[in-house]
Design an enzyme around this catalytic site. Structure first.
Site, mmCIF file in Angstrom:
data_model
loop_
_atom_site.group_PDB
_atom_site.id
_atom_site.type_symbol
_atom_site.label_atom_id
_atom_site.label_comp_id
_atom_site.label_asym_id
_atom_site.label_seq_id
_atom_site.Cartn_x
_atom_site.Cartn_y
_atom_site.Cartn_z
ATOM 1 N N ASP A 1 0.838 -1.201 0.000
ATOM 2 C CA ASP A 1 0.000 0.000 0.000
ATOM 3 C C ASP A 1 0.871 1.248 0.000
ATOM 4 O OD1 ASP A 1 -2.270 -1.626 0.229
ATOM 5 O OD2 ASP A 1 -2.219 -1.549 2.422
ATOM 6 N N ASP B 1 -0.698 -2.433 -4.025
ATOM 7 C CA ASP B 1 -2.019 -2.865 -3.579
ATOM 8 C C ASP B 1 -2.920 -1.643 -3.508
ATOM 9 O OD1 ASP B 1 -4.160 -4.284 -2.635
ATOM 10 O OD2 ASP B 1 -3.249 -4.852 -0.743
ATOM 11 N N ASP C 1 -5.670 2.525 2.150
ATOM 12 C CA ASP C 1 -6.597 1.565 2.741
ATOM 13 C C ASP C 1 -6.843 1.907 4.208
ATOM 14 O OD1 ASP C 1 -6.800 0.234 0.369
ATOM 15 O OD2 ASP C 1 -5.696 -1.554 0.995
ATOM 16 N N ARG D 1 -12.770 1.324 -6.497
ATOM 17 C CA ARG D 1 -12.652 1.524 -5.047
ATOM 18 C C ARG D 1 -12.354 2.992 -4.735
ATOM 19 N NH1 ARG D 1 -9.249 -3.687 -2.653
ATOM 20 N NH2 ARG D 1 -10.636 -5.304 -3.479
#
Length: 554
Positions: A367, A390, A394, A447
């Site tokens: 991330d 990734d 997040d 997302r």
């Protein structure tokens, strides 16, 4: 007595918060907080039941009896207008229609307002006068024995409002009690209580404005030339003028909402300011204890090593780039203690109070920014995030009270996830409250965000440009979507997605060359009940957001 010590500390914090409020940087001061991690319940007055402090992930206050009613009270009898919040878990019941409750303006064991979470799947806002109860308002809510719920009861003048997990709301008007203590209670039920917090501000008047935002940047980028078509507007705006939102350069949104013993997000304020331009210096300062403002100069390469390129940031830090050329490459930032599925409530060492601004972060093997394990009060602002292995950003595993503002996301697939997975409700339910505003989702594929379990994620004035989908709500998450501009987005907003259905309310969004409308379902609490904000006209979003989002613009 411990409570006197707490109240003295809270009085100092309240004075500081009041000064910050005058300057436009905070909207509440903490009057009282008890997470019971000191191992005792000093300062609480108990009546009935069997009370003790036990371990339940962390230390909690337990009432173990199920044969009668029981109460515990704390705080000042002079408190008038405030919001009390606590986490509540019913563990056992004796009979049907039993409850655990949160008390406000308690004048005695038989006179107070209370918000009762009942095993008949209702939440009731009630008052007890001389031991006789009156129901003022009620609503349906699923209640499961052994599950944690966050109850909040706001008393301001004659106005009363209760919420469950930031979603289901009950409200009433009553003038029976003007002042009083806070407390918790049970009726023929055993229950655990934790993270009791009292904030002196009852919250802003509910009304976002359609006028220009104080943080709007001047126009420099044209908007798509296709004539816009406005999507349906099923949710009316609340009435009444809001307080002024924080000014430019200050956090806003959920990052400013009091909780977990923290009044707002200040980052490294009060600590030293250092400038770093090497990997060694950067990794040293982000890991130190105590507040620091860490200014990043030039490009810093983050090693992969044994951490897969993720490097831990400790509490009370501001990490800010200098100018428009500050970059982190090759690795990412981790905000949160190590993962443990067994921990289902905020640990005492949860990372908190972190600000990341004006940085370009790219090329991480994992991330770019990861927020996990009950981290709270995080502000991610004016960054350029791209090309991560990734997620770009997040937010998961019980993290809460974050604001993500004025960032540019690009050259990335799975952009920003809120909620770990469909099986992680024990950590995530009732948390994961995030504000996304004025972000530029520039061909970031999906997302943007994708949300599970959160009672409220507020998404406003973002610019979506050429995405496969914009927002997805699942697992009964509540998404409040307003004033955004979607250009060439296949699915702007989805509630029918992978996993259980979510909830979504939308108002005043613009969709251009989109293949599907924004899906709506259920009801969602208006964010203006938590914090003040203004909404720019959605037609201006394609101009002001690309001009103002990203680095070099603070």
């Amino acid at each position: 007595m411990k409570v006197r010590s707490r109240l003295a500390t809270a009085a100092v914090a309240a004075a500081v918060a009041a000064a910050m409020l005058y300057a436009g940087t905070a909207n509440a001061a903490t009057l009282f907080h008890d997470d019971f991690n000191d191992g005792d319940s000093a300062g609480w007055t108990m009546s009935g039941g069997t009370w003790s402090v036990i371990a339940d992930g962390t230390s909690v206050l337990r009432q173990a009896g199920t044969s009668s009613d029981a109460r515990a009270r704390a705080g000042s009898t002079a408190w008038a207008n405030y919001t009390v919040t606590a986490r509540v878990k019913i563990t056992a019941v004796n009979g049907t229609n039993r409850f655990a409750a949160l008390l406000a303006r308690a004048q005695s064991n038989t006179n107070y307002y209370y918000l009762a979470l009942r095993t008949d799947h209702t939440v009731e806002l009630k008052k007890l006068v001389g031991g006789s109860s009156t129901t003022l308002a009620s609503a349906a809510v699923t209640v499961t024995t052994g599950a944690w719920y966050t109850l909040s009861l706001k008393v301001s003048g004659s106005s009363l409002q209760g919420t469950v997990n930031g979603g289901t709301a009950v409200s009433a008007t009553d003038s029976q009690f003007a002042t009083g203590q806070i407390g918790v209670a049970t009726y023929n039920a055993a229950a655990n209580f934790d993270d009791v917090l009292v904030a002196d501000a009852a919250g802003p008047s509910p009304s976002p404005s359609a006028g220009p935002s104080a943080s709007s940047s001047p126009s420099a980028s044209p908007r798509p030339s296709t004539s816009p078509s406005t999507s349906p507007n099923p949710s009316p705006s609340p009435s009444g003028p809001p307080p002024n939102p924080p000014g430019p350069g200050q956090p806003d949104g959920f990052a400013t909402v009091a909780g977990y013993g923290q009044a707002t997000t200040t980052g490294g304020a009060g600590g030293p300011t250092v400038t770093v331009d090497t990997t060694e210096e950067f990794l040293d300062y982000i890991a130190r204890t105590g507040p620091y403002t860490i200014q990043v100069s030039g490009t810093i390469t983050l090693p992969t090593g044994t951490t897969d390129g993720m490097h831990n940031v400790t509490s009370d830090k501001t990490i800010v780039g200098l100018g428009s050329t500050a970059r982190l490459v090759g690795g990412g930032l981790n905000i949160g203690v190590p993962i443990s599925d067994a921990v289902t409530s905020p640990p005492a060492n949860a990372v908190h109070n972190v600000i990341i601004r004006n940085l370009s972060i790219s090329g991480a093997t994992d991330d770019l920014i990861n927020v996990q394990m009950f981290s709270h009060h995080i502000w991610i602002d004016h960054n350029d995030l791209s090309d991560g292995g990734d997620g770009a950003l997040d937010i998961k595993r019980g993290s809460d009270l974050l604001t993500v503002s004025w960032n540019r996301f690009h050259d990335h697939d799975k952009t920003t996830l809120v909620g770990h997975d469909d099986a992680n409700g024990a950590q995530d339910t009732g948390r994961l409250r995030v504000t996304y505003h004025h972000n530029f989702f520039d061909r970031s594929d999906q997302r943007n965000p994708r949300v599970r379990f959160s009672p409220l994620v507020h998404v406003y004035n973002n610019y979506y440009y050429d995405n496969s989908y914009g927002i997805a709500s699942t697992n009964e998450s509540g998404l409040f979507v307003e004033g955004n501009y979607f250009y060439s987005v296949n699915n702007p907003g989805r509630v029918e997605f992978s996993g259980p259905l979510g909830r979504m309310v939308e108002r005043n969004n613009i969709l251009v060359e989109c293949n599907h409308p924004i899906e709506v379902r259920g009801t969602v609490t208006d964010p203006a009940t938590f914090y003040p904000y203004t909404v720019d006209a959605p037609a201006s979003v394609p101009t002001i957001v690309p001009a103002g989002a990203g680095v070099g613009k603070i």
